[in-house]
Design an enzyme around this catalytic site. Structure first.
Site, PDB file in Angstrom:
ATOM      1  N   VAL A 184       0.811  -1.222   0.000  1.00 39.66           N
ATOM      2  CA  VAL A 184       0.000   0.000   0.000  1.00 39.66           C
ATOM      3  C   VAL A 184       0.844   1.272   0.000  1.00 39.66           C
ATOM      4  O   VAL A 184       0.315   2.358  -0.220  1.00 39.66           O
ATOM      5  CB  VAL A 184      -1.007   0.023   1.176  1.00 39.66           C
ATOM      6  CG1 VAL A 184      -2.027  -1.084   1.058  1.00 39.66           C
ATOM      7  CG2 VAL A 184      -0.295   0.004   2.520  1.00 39.66           C
ATOM      8  N   ASN A 203      -6.746  -0.940   5.596  1.00 40.40           N
ATOM      9  CA  ASN A 203      -6.491  -1.621   6.870  1.00 40.40           C
ATOM     10  C   ASN A 203      -5.038  -2.042   7.078  1.00 40.40           C
ATOM     11  O   ASN A 203      -4.606  -2.243   8.209  1.00 40.40           O
ATOM     12  CB  ASN A 203      -7.411  -2.859   6.933  1.00 40.40           C
ATOM     13  CG  ASN A 203      -7.051  -3.785   8.051  1.00 40.40           C
ATOM     14  OD1 ASN A 203      -7.312  -3.515   9.212  1.00 40.40           O
ATOM     15  ND2 ASN A 203      -6.402  -4.908   7.692  1.00 40.40           N
ATOM     16  N   ALA A 204      -4.271  -2.156   5.997  1.00 35.57           N
ATOM     17  CA  ALA A 204      -2.897  -2.683   6.120  1.00 35.57           C
ATOM     18  C   ALA A 204      -2.091  -1.852   7.114  1.00 35.57           C
ATOM     19  O   ALA A 204      -2.209  -0.627   7.161  1.00 35.57           O
ATOM     20  CB  ALA A 204      -2.213  -2.672   4.758  1.00 35.57           C
ATOM     21  N   SER A 215      -6.486   3.364  15.318  1.00 30.79           N
ATOM     22  CA  SER A 215      -6.046   2.618  16.505  1.00 30.79           C
ATOM     23  C   SER A 215      -6.337   3.479  17.724  1.00 30.79           C
ATOM     24  O   SER A 215      -6.531   4.705  17.613  1.00 30.79           O
ATOM     25  CB  SER A 215      -4.537   2.369  16.402  1.00 30.79           C
ATOM     26  OG  SER A 215      -4.017   1.911  17.633  1.00 30.79           O
ATOM     27  N   TYR A 227       4.170   4.881  14.968  1.00 34.26           N
ATOM     28  CA  TYR A 227       2.820   4.287  14.917  1.00 34.26           C
ATOM     29  C   TYR A 227       1.787   5.301  15.416  1.00 34.26           C
ATOM     30  O   TYR A 227       0.740   5.507  14.795  1.00 34.26           O
ATOM     31  CB  TYR A 227       2.804   3.020  15.768  1.00 34.26           C
ATOM     32  CG  TYR A 227       1.574   2.150  15.610  1.00 34.26           C
ATOM     33  CD1 TYR A 227       1.541   1.111  14.688  1.00 34.26           C
ATOM     34  CD2 TYR A 227       0.440   2.361  16.395  1.00 34.26           C
ATOM     35  CE1 TYR A 227       0.427   0.304  14.551  1.00 34.26           C
ATOM     36  CE2 TYR A 227      -0.683   1.561  16.266  1.00 34.26           C
ATOM     37  CZ  TYR A 227      -0.685   0.531  15.344  1.00 34.26           C
ATOM     38  OH  TYR A 227      -1.803  -0.268  15.216  1.00 34.26           O
ATOM     39  N   LYS A 250      -1.178   6.872  13.111  1.00 35.32           N
ATOM     40  CA  LYS A 250      -2.600   6.637  13.381  1.00 35.32           C
ATOM     41  C   LYS A 250      -3.339   7.950  13.670  1.00 35.32           C
ATOM     42  O   LYS A 250      -4.521   8.074  13.344  1.00 35.32           O
ATOM     43  CB  LYS A 250      -2.761   5.631  14.524  1.00 35.32           C
ATOM     44  CG  LYS A 250      -2.286   4.211  14.162  1.00 35.32           C
ATOM     45  CD  LYS A 250      -2.983   3.627  12.929  1.00 35.32           C
ATOM     46  CE  LYS A 250      -2.726   2.131  12.765  1.00 35.32           C
ATOM     47  NZ  LYS A 250      -3.358   1.580  11.550  1.00 35.32           N
ATOM     48  N   THR A 265      -3.738 -10.520  17.486  1.00 30.86           N
ATOM     49  CA  THR A 265      -3.456 -10.873  16.086  1.00 30.86           C
ATOM     50  C   THR A 265      -1.948 -11.150  16.019  1.00 30.86           C
ATOM     51  O   THR A 265      -1.239 -11.017  17.023  1.00 30.86           O
ATOM     52  CB  THR A 265      -3.787  -9.721  15.122  1.00 30.86           C
ATOM     53  OG1 THR A 265      -2.936  -8.609  15.441  1.00 30.86           O
ATOM     54  CG2 THR A 265      -5.241  -9.284  15.206  1.00 30.86           C
TER      55      THR A 265
HETATM   56  N1  LIG Z   1      -4.304  -5.937  16.563  1.00 31.85           N
HETATM   57  C1  LIG Z   1      -4.550  -4.825  17.244  1.00 31.85           C
HETATM   58  O1  LIG Z   1      -4.657  -4.842  18.479  1.00 31.85           O
HETATM   59  C2  LIG Z   1      -4.698  -3.510  16.523  1.00 31.85           C
HETATM   60  C3  LIG Z   1      -5.098  -2.415  17.282  1.00 31.85           C
HETATM   61  C4  LIG Z   1      -5.270  -1.196  16.644  1.00 31.85           C
HETATM   62  C5  LIG Z   1      -5.046  -1.082  15.285  1.00 31.85           C
HETATM   63  N2  LIG Z   1      -4.626  -2.166  14.574  1.00 31.85           N
HETATM   64  C6  LIG Z   1      -4.435  -1.984  13.144  1.00 31.85           C
HETATM   65  O2  LIG Z   1      -5.179  -2.965  12.458  1.00 31.85           O
HETATM   66  C7  LIG Z   1      -4.604  -3.175  11.173  1.00 31.85           C
HETATM   67  C8  LIG Z   1      -4.448  -4.662  10.948  1.00 31.85           C
HETATM   68  O3  LIG Z   1      -3.527  -5.174  11.901  1.00 31.85           O
HETATM   69  P1  LIG Z   1      -3.637  -6.645  12.500  1.00 31.85           P
HETATM   70  O4  LIG Z   1      -3.667  -6.536  13.965  1.00 31.85           O
HETATM   71  O5  LIG Z   1      -4.692  -7.404  11.805  1.00 31.85           O
HETATM   72  O6  LIG Z   1      -2.179  -7.186  12.139  1.00 31.85           O
HETATM   73  P2  LIG Z   1      -1.690  -8.337  11.160  1.00 31.85           P
HETATM   74  O7  LIG Z   1      -0.220  -8.262  11.188  1.00 31.85           O
HETATM   75  O8  LIG Z   1      -2.378  -9.609  11.501  1.00 31.85           O
HETATM   76  O9  LIG Z   1      -2.258  -7.873   9.731  1.00 31.85           O
HETATM   77  C9  LIG Z   1      -1.682  -6.827   9.003  1.00 31.85           C
HETATM   78  C10 LIG Z   1      -1.704  -7.213   7.540  1.00 31.85           C
HETATM   79  O10 LIG Z   1      -1.209  -6.102   6.774  1.00 31.85           O
HETATM   80  C11 LIG Z   1      -0.295  -6.600   5.818  1.00 31.85           C
HETATM   81  N3  LIG Z   1       0.652  -5.543   5.432  1.00 31.85           N
HETATM   82  C12 LIG Z   1       1.688  -5.064   6.157  1.00 31.85           C
HETATM   83  N4  LIG Z   1       2.326  -4.102   5.460  1.00 31.85           N
HETATM   84  C13 LIG Z   1       1.668  -3.984   4.280  1.00 31.85           C
HETATM   85  C14 LIG Z   1       1.845  -3.164   3.139  1.00 31.85           C
HETATM   86  N5  LIG Z   1       2.850  -2.284   3.062  1.00 31.85           N
HETATM   87  N6  LIG Z   1       0.981  -3.292   2.122  1.00 31.85           N
HETATM   88  C15 LIG Z   1      -0.032  -4.197   2.174  1.00 31.85           C
HETATM   89  N7  LIG Z   1      -0.238  -5.014   3.227  1.00 31.85           N
HETATM   90  C16 LIG Z   1       0.597  -4.901   4.270  1.00 31.85           C
HETATM   91  C17 LIG Z   1       0.394  -7.775   6.486  1.00 31.85           C
HETATM   92  O11 LIG Z   1       0.991  -8.640   5.539  1.00 31.85           O
HETATM   93  C18 LIG Z   1      -0.770  -8.412   7.241  1.00 31.85           C
HETATM   94  O12 LIG Z   1      -1.460  -9.376   6.467  1.00 31.85           O
HETATM   95  C19 LIG Z   1      -3.300  -2.379  11.153  1.00 31.85           C
HETATM   96  O13 LIG Z   1      -3.500  -1.155  10.499  1.00 31.85           O
HETATM   97  C20 LIG Z   1      -3.027  -2.150  12.629  1.00 31.85           C
HETATM   98  O14 LIG Z   1      -2.230  -1.019  12.833  1.00 31.85           O
HETATM   99  C21 LIG Z   1      -4.466  -3.384  15.168  1.00 31.85           C
END
Ligand SMILES: NC(=O)c1ccc[n+]([C@@H]2O[C@H](COP(=O)([O-])OP(=O)(O)OC[C@H]3O[C@@H](n4cnc5c(N)ncnc54)[C@H](O)[C@@H]3O)[C@@H](O)[C@H]2O)c1
Length: 260
Positions: A59, A85-86, A137, A149, A153, A184
């Site tokens: 992305v 979402n990535a 987030s 981060y 965000k 995750t």
């Molecule tokens: N898990 C949590 O507690 C949490 C909390 C707040 C926000 N988030 C946000 O949720 C989103 C998803 O995170 P998650 O927890 O599912 O983590 P995750 O690591 O399971 O999933 C993230 C996905 O994004 C992909 N990715 C990473 N860099 C990328 C890029 N440059 N281009 C395309 N894809 C890319 C990864 O390959 C992975 O499949 C993120 O934006 C993260 O910041 C997660």
């Protein structure tokens, strides 16, 4: 007949975690899906199960994001929902030890990535309306011990709001989710695995519950649905009450009294 049966969504970071759960939920709701991920294997395996399409997409590369959106138009003739979402954890540690290269990569993925997704989705939606949803987030509304981060965000929240205002007259709604701690791959990698990530989150949450990826997917499904037709420019925090708990819940157990 599902009223969303003909609608088309693009989800980035769909190969695991919140993106994968959201893809499964949208599939159950009848959406046609185009999934993008940097590590495409996970997204491809999921797409195969869901009868969806998966493409490799960094992305941080505008051309790849444009191609992802174009794939939705080529395959299905329209785009109704874009989920930016990535994400990555990026540069963890003291600011004095954070390399500029690492800081900037986080902004490229999580800020520029959301910008590219919003830009190309809005162009593809034209004047028929649509929904753009961004994964922010709790670190988008408060501070976390990861400067890049937290910065990224907060920027996602700003971009959600500014694009919501511009796109409102074209009936394109733009909202963000702000998850707290969801177990995750991302959060597990910060702890000693899934159980430790879960236990740490549970210990901090006012509601003794750790939100799951399915809880986040449910919220995305709601915001993408006609039930949310009047909601735009908002950040929905899903964190078992963590962001509002400036005092411990136990503070409220003290006997009632009036203090002059
Ligand atoms: N898990 C949590 O507690 C949490 C909390 C707040 C926000 N988030 C946000 O949720 C989103 C998803 O995170 P998650 O927890 O599912 O983590 P995750 O690591 O399971 O999933 C993230 C996905 O994004 C992909 N990715 C990473 N860099 C990328 C890029 N440059 N281009 C395309 N894809 C890319 C990864 O390959 C992975 O499949 C993120 O934006 C993260 O910041 C997660």
């Amino acid at each position: 007949m599902n009223e969303q049966m003909d609608k088309v969504a693009v989800i980035t970071g769909a190969g695991s975690g919140l993106g994968a759960a959201t893809a499964r939920r949208f599939h159950r709701d009848g959406w046609k899906l185009v999934l993008g991920d940097l590590r495409v294997e996970g997204a491809q395996a999921l797409a195969q199960k869901l009868g969806a399409t998966a493409l490799a997409c960094d992305v941080a590369d505008e051309d790849r994001v444009a191609a992802l959106v174009q794939a939705a138009l080529n395959l299905h003739g329209r785009l109704d929902c874009m989920i930016n979402n990535a994400g990555i954890l990026g540069a963890i540690g003291p600011i004095g030890e954070t390399a500029a290269r690492d800081f900037n990569r986080v902004l490229e993925v999580m800020v520029s990535g959301v910008f590219y997704g919003t830009k190309h989705a809005a162009n593809a939606m034209g004047d028929h309306g649509g929904v753009i949803l961004n994964t922010a987030s709790l670190a988008g509304v408060g501070a976390w011990a990861n400067h890049s981060y937290t910065t990224a965000k907060h920027a996602v929240v700003g971009l959600t709001r500014s694009s919501a205002v511009e796109l409102a007259p074209r009936a394109i709604r733009v909202n963000a989710l702000a998850p707290g701690n969801v177990v995750t791959g991302m959060t597990s990698s910060l702890s000693g695995g899934e159980q430790e990530a879960y236990d740490r989150a549970l210990a901090r949450n006012p509601i003794p519950y750790v939100c799951t990826a399915d809880d986040i997917a449910d919220a995305f499904a709601y915001l993408a649905s006609p039930s949310a037709r009047g909601i735009t420019g908002q950040v929905l925090v899903i964190d078992s009450g963590l962001d509002v708990a400036v005092v411990s819940p136990s503070y409220h157990q003290a006997p009632g009294r009036f203090v002059e």
